[in-house]
Design an enzyme around this catalytic site. Structure first.
Site, PDB file in Angstrom:
ATOM      1  N   LYS A 128       0.863  -1.183   0.000  1.00  0.00           N
ATOM      2  CA  LYS A 128       0.000   0.000   0.000  1.00  0.00           C
ATOM      3  C   LYS A 128       0.897   1.230   0.000  1.00  0.00           C
ATOM      4  CE  LYS A 128      -3.747   2.312   2.500  1.00  0.00           C
ATOM      5  NZ  LYS A 128      -4.664   2.243   3.667  1.00  0.00           N
ATOM      6  N   ARG A 144     -10.861   9.611   1.131  1.00  0.00           N
ATOM      7  CA  ARG A 144     -10.751  10.284   2.432  1.00  0.00           C
ATOM      8  C   ARG A 144     -11.865  11.293   2.623  1.00  0.00           C
ATOM      9  NH1 ARG A 144      -4.114  10.879   2.270  1.00  0.00           N
ATOM     10  NH2 ARG A 144      -3.710   8.642   2.624  1.00  0.00           N
ATOM     11  N   LYS A 178       1.097  10.213   5.602  1.00  0.00           N
ATOM     12  CA  LYS A 178       1.166   8.806   5.998  1.00  0.00           C
ATOM     13  C   LYS A 178       2.442   8.126   5.489  1.00  0.00           C
ATOM     14  CE  LYS A 178      -3.821   8.333   6.475  1.00  0.00           C
ATOM     15  NZ  LYS A 178      -4.989   7.422   6.386  1.00  0.00           N
ATOM     16  N   GLU A 215       7.494  -6.703   1.568  1.00  0.00           N
ATOM     17  CA  GLU A 215       6.259  -6.596   2.352  1.00  0.00           C
ATOM     18  C   GLU A 215       5.338  -7.788   2.086  1.00  0.00           C
ATOM     19  OE1 GLU A 215       5.329  -4.673   4.677  1.00  0.00           O
ATOM     20  OE2 GLU A 215       6.359  -2.749   4.549  1.00  0.00           O
ATOM     21  N   LYS A 232      -2.129  -1.534  -3.740  1.00  0.00           N
ATOM     22  CA  LYS A 232      -2.958  -0.328  -3.728  1.00  0.00           C
ATOM     23  C   LYS A 232      -2.063   0.892  -3.829  1.00  0.00           C
ATOM     24  CE  LYS A 232      -6.283   2.243  -0.898  1.00  0.00           C
ATOM     25  NZ  LYS A 232      -6.954   2.361   0.422  1.00  0.00           N
TER      26      LYS A 232
END
Length: 323
Positions: free
Chosen positions: A192, A202, A214, A230, A245
């Site tokens: 992500k 959002r 973030k 990951e 994503k």
């Protein structure tokens, strides 16, 4: 050689088509809110609404009728219920558990995927607990575990941690198994990215961060090898499926992951990708249905097994009419 021979008619093109797109490839994301009898349009996402639970059940009758196998459930949490500890995220009488129970009672065969993250519940708009401007990893994981257990108890088929905290997949898998929820799957948002494509989402959830960004937990868009790391970590910790994503700007990542793993790969066709197509279509610059199909086919061709997309209902209707 004359490759055009196999392009000559529609029947020939269908017969030799390499990449199919079917209704079984689609996951439909839906937004649920408190109240009753309401369906509120999302300005930045034309065609998408926030639904109260009763109205969501009406929408899902259409979804099930189209043969879409799964939905992804996202909550719109009132500001008064948000805090820095994310306590509403594991309230057994909260919005998401009530929505899950209602959906499974009405449509027991519909697969319900739930988001595991704190940003919809956080007064800070971040995916984790905040202390002195820092996003805490391990303390957040403890809350995510409670959230996932709450969702599993309510009847979720698959929990989907989207927070990007280190170690959360393993902690959630261990807790689910210990509590007897061994059949509940995990769809890990493994790759992500800290993307600029998330703005409309959002807005839909009123979950934008109240400070900073973030980038300390979501991935750098410049990195590809890191995505493989990951994914490998999440699989080792017990993920049943992995997510990339966004999708459209990360087709190379989807391909690289697909070439290295055997688990299903899910692409998230995110809100910004959706909004751009809708905006261009409203201006008459593109033919919407054709661009949508081509876009989703690009994700399948890159290696996605499933596509989480706001276009799911629209595409399913097109596919049905094609038969």
């Amino acid at each position: 050689m004359r490759p055009r021979r196999l392009r000559r008619t529609a029947g020939l093109r269908r017969m030799v088509r390499e990449t199919p797109l079917t209704v079984n490839d689609l996951i439909y994301p839906v937004f649920v809110m408190e109240g009753s009898g309401e369906r509120v349009p999302i300005a930045a996402m034309p065609g998408c609404d926030r639904h109260t639970i009763d109205q969501l059940l009406v929408e899902l009758e259409t979804i099930q009728g189209l043969g879409i196998p799964a939905i992804a459930l996202f909550p719109v949490i009132p500001a008064a219920q948000k805090d820095n500890a994310g306590t509403e995220s594991y309230n057994p009488q909260g919005l998401i558990p009530r929505a899950i129970r209602a959906i499974k009672a009405a449509y027991p065969d519909l697969i319900v995927i739930t988001d595991v993250a704190l940003d919809p519940y956080s007064s800070q708009g971040h995916d984790g607990l905040v202390r002195d401007g820092v996003i805490l990893n391990d303390a957040t994981v403890e809350v995510l575990v409670r959230q996932a257990l709450c969702q599993a108890e309510a009847g979720a088929d698959i929990v989907a941690p989207s927070d990007m905290m280190d170690g959360r997949v393993g902690a959630i898998r261990a807790a689910l198994d210990a509590a007897g929820w061994i059949e509940v799957g995990i769809l890990a948002y493994a790759a992500k990215y800290a993307s600029a494509y998330y703005g409309p989402f959002r807005e839909a959830l009123a979950s934008a961060p109240k400070f900073g960004d973030k980038k300390t937990y979501q991935m750098d868009p410049a990195n590809g090898r890191e995505a493989l790391k990951e994914v490998q970590l999440d699989i080792a910790e017990g993920a049943d499926m992995v997510m990339v994503k966004p999708a459209l700007a990360y087709l190379d990542i989807i391909r690289r992951i697909k070439d290295q793993i055997t688990l299903p790969v899910v692409a998230y066709n995110v809100s910004g990708e959706y909004a751009m197509i809708k905006a261009a279509a409203q201006q008459g610059w593109i033919e919407e249905n054709s661009v949508v199909r081509e876009t989703l086919l690009s994700m399948k061709r890159a290696g996605a097994d499933l596509i989480l997309t706001y276009f799911a209902k629209q595409v399913a209707q097109q596919l049905t009419s094609d038969i």
